[in-house]
Design a protein around this motif. Structure first.
Motif, PDB file in Angstrom:
ATOM      1  N   LYS A   1       0.833  -1.205   0.000  1.00  0.00           N
ATOM      2  CA  LYS A   1       0.000   0.000   0.000  1.00  0.00           C
ATOM      3  C   LYS A   1       0.866   1.253   0.000  1.00  0.00           C
ATOM      4  CE  LYS A   1      -4.349   1.486   2.076  1.00  0.00           C
ATOM      5  NZ  LYS A   1      -5.327   1.243   3.165  1.00  0.00           N
TER       6      LYS A   1
ATOM      7  N   LEU B   1       0.953   4.179  -2.825  1.00  0.00           N
ATOM      8  CA  LEU B   1       0.759   5.590  -2.489  1.00  0.00           C
ATOM      9  C   LEU B   1       1.901   6.443  -3.033  1.00  0.00           C
ATOM     10  CD1 LEU B   1      -0.651   7.922  -1.015  1.00  0.00           C
ATOM     11  CD2 LEU B   1       0.465   7.171   1.098  1.00  0.00           C
TER      12      LEU B   1
ATOM     13  N   THR C   1       1.456   6.467  -7.009  1.00  0.00           N
ATOM     14  CA  THR C   1       0.262   7.111  -7.567  1.00  0.00           C
ATOM     15  C   THR C   1      -0.060   8.452  -6.924  1.00  0.00           C
ATOM     16  OG1 THR C   1      -1.275   6.083  -5.997  1.00  0.00           O
ATOM     17  CG2 THR C   1      -0.708   4.823  -7.991  1.00  0.00           C
TER      18      THR C   1
ATOM     19  N   SER D   1      -2.136   8.845  -4.744  1.00  0.00           N
ATOM     20  CA  SER D   1      -3.586   8.851  -4.567  1.00  0.00           C
ATOM     21  C   SER D   1      -3.980   8.656  -3.099  1.00  0.00           C
ATOM     22  CB  SER D   1      -4.227   7.736  -5.394  1.00  0.00           C
ATOM     23  OG  SER D   1      -5.597   7.581  -5.060  1.00  0.00           O
ATOM     24  N   PRO D   2      -4.883   9.488  -2.569  1.00  0.00           N
ATOM     25  CA  PRO D   2      -5.363   9.302  -1.194  1.00  0.00           C
ATOM     26  C   PRO D   2      -6.135   7.995  -1.005  1.00  0.00           C
ATOM     27  CG  PRO D   2      -6.632  11.015  -2.321  1.00  0.00           C
ATOM     28  CD  PRO D   2      -5.481  10.672  -3.205  1.00  0.00           C
ATOM     29  N   SER D   3      -6.459   7.317  -2.099  1.00  0.00           N
ATOM     30  CA  SER D   3      -7.116   6.011  -1.995  1.00  0.00           C
ATOM     31  C   SER D   3      -6.247   5.005  -1.240  1.00  0.00           C
ATOM     32  CB  SER D   3      -7.428   5.448  -3.379  1.00  0.00           C
ATOM     33  OG  SER D   3      -8.240   6.322  -4.122  1.00  0.00           O
ATOM     34  N   PHE D   4      -4.937   5.257  -1.222  1.00  0.00           N
ATOM     35  CA  PHE D   4      -4.002   4.340  -0.570  1.00  0.00           C
ATOM     36  C   PHE D   4      -3.516   4.888   0.771  1.00  0.00           C
ATOM     37  CE2 PHE D   4      -3.574   3.517  -5.176  1.00  0.00           C
ATOM     38  CZ  PHE D   4      -4.065   2.213  -5.178  1.00  0.00           C
ATOM     39  N   LYS D   5      -4.290   5.780   1.352  1.00  0.00           N
ATOM     40  CA  LYS D   5      -3.949   6.325   2.670  1.00  0.00           C
ATOM     41  C   LYS D   5      -3.772   5.194   3.676  1.00  0.00           C
ATOM     42  CE  LYS D   5      -5.691   9.485   6.237  1.00  0.00           C
ATOM     43  NZ  LYS D   5      -6.777  10.438   6.606  1.00  0.00           N
TER      44      LYS D   5
ATOM     45  N   ASN E   1      -0.559  11.053   4.743  1.00  0.00           N
ATOM     46  CA  ASN E   1      -1.223   9.818   4.317  1.00  0.00           C
ATOM     47  C   ASN E   1      -0.339   8.577   4.437  1.00  0.00           C
ATOM     48  OD1 ASN E   1      -3.533  11.206   3.760  1.00  0.00           O
ATOM     49  ND2 ASN E   1      -3.307  11.169   1.536  1.00  0.00           N
TER      50      ASN E   1
END
Length: 319
Positions: free
Chosen positions: A104, A108, A111, A113-117, A259
């Motif tokens: 993860k 992060l 990417t 991306s905050p999707s992988f916080k 994150n």
């Protein structure tokens, strides 16, 4: 009934401080805690709440392998590295291990991306210790074993250090911040480590009202943080201390990012985060600047740091 727990967390300042909520909670549940740290960090470990016995890893390794089975009931590995896992496998005890989210984190960093916080590290420590924790929430009021600070109270503390360049502001950035903070009744303090003394000397020469505390011990530095009006810091151990001790905090982020699981914990109302506008943020977990890319801290807007400081100062003076 309380158990005899052997807890592994070798280093470093911030990581050890972030074990405090879990250690304090384990102790309040009646367990006896033995903490194993590396010798270079014994001074920090001595400040942690709830610890009954401290062991230095380098001195205790062989003895622990030989005798742990009879001295302890279980092991909590809060290091979670190959070294610590290899060691705990030799002890012949039940082991609960802190897991690091390598995949993860990689996603992060790639990417952005905050999707992988990533879940806060304190909560991941708590998960590893959960078999020995009673139902409830981690303590927000911590009993760190800090010395009294007799001289500097209610200061505006600037933490000028950082383990890597991606966590540190430049001399020019600090000059802009300090020159634009209104002089008031609060002392202004520069805090860091021995490696930050050159920068502190340059700033103190330009701004003669600054107090250079970069020669202070970690314990005295933490006392300054506890008694401060506001702390301004990058992603450092002192930043984590400010959050844990409920001191108003402005944190800034360059190569690292909240994150990644190391945001100020717990989240409190008197906290503000300023994050670099660089397309490369986050760049690394530890704040290392990759050699072929610019330092993300160069894209941190000093104006946002100043706005956060000014807002905090207003909030402290508003009834």
């Amino acid at each position: 009934m309380g158990q005899r727990l052997l807890i592994i967390r070798f280093s470093a300042i911030g990581d050890l401080l972030l074990t405090s909520p879990v250690l304090q909670y384990l102790s309040s549940c009646g367990h006896r805690l033995t903490l194993v740290v590396k010798g270079s960090h014994i001074g920090v470990a001595e400040l942690l709440p709830g610890v009954d016995e401290l062991l230095v890893w380098e001195e205790s390794y062989a003895d622990l392998i030989e005798h742990s089975k009879w001295r302890y009931d279980a092991v909590i590995d809060l290091q979670g590295t190959y070294q610590s896992r290899s060691f705990t496998r030799k002890l012949g005890l039940r082991v609960s291990t802190f897991h690091k989210p390598y995949l993860k984190r990689w996603l992060l960093l790639i990417t952005k991306s905050p999707s992988f916080k990533i879940q806060p590290v304190v909560e991941r420590y708590a998960h590893a210790a959960s078999p020995w924790l009673a139902d409830g929430i981690l303590p927000m009021e911590l009993s760190l074993r800090l010395p009294e600070n007799e001289t500097i109270k209610n200061a505006l503390v600037f933490v000028i250090g950082g383990s890597h360049a991606g966590k540190r502001l430049s001399l020019t950035q600090w000059q802009e911040i300090i020159s634009n903070v209104a002089l008031g009744t609060n002392p202004m303090v520069l805090l860091g480590g021995p490696g930050d003394q050159k920068l502190a000397h340059e700033l103190a020469e330009e701004f003669d009202y600054l107090i250079d505390a970069t020669s202070y011990s970690v314990a005295l530095g933490l006392s300054l943080i506890r008694d401060a009006a506001i702390v301004v810091s990058g992603d450092t151990g002192f930043m984590h201390a400010a959050a844990l001790l409920d001191t108003p905090l402005v944190s800034f982020w360059g190569a690292t990012h909240p994150n990644l699981g190391f945001a100020p914990w717990p989240v409190r109302s008197a906290q503000k985060e300023v994050i670099s506008k660089s397309m490369w943020t986050p760049m690394s977990k530890h704040g290392k600047k990759l050699p072929f890319l610019p330092n993300p801290m160069n894209k941190l807007l000093v104006s946002e740091v100043l706005s956060a400081i000014e807002q905090m100062l207003r909030d402290k003076t508003t009834p």
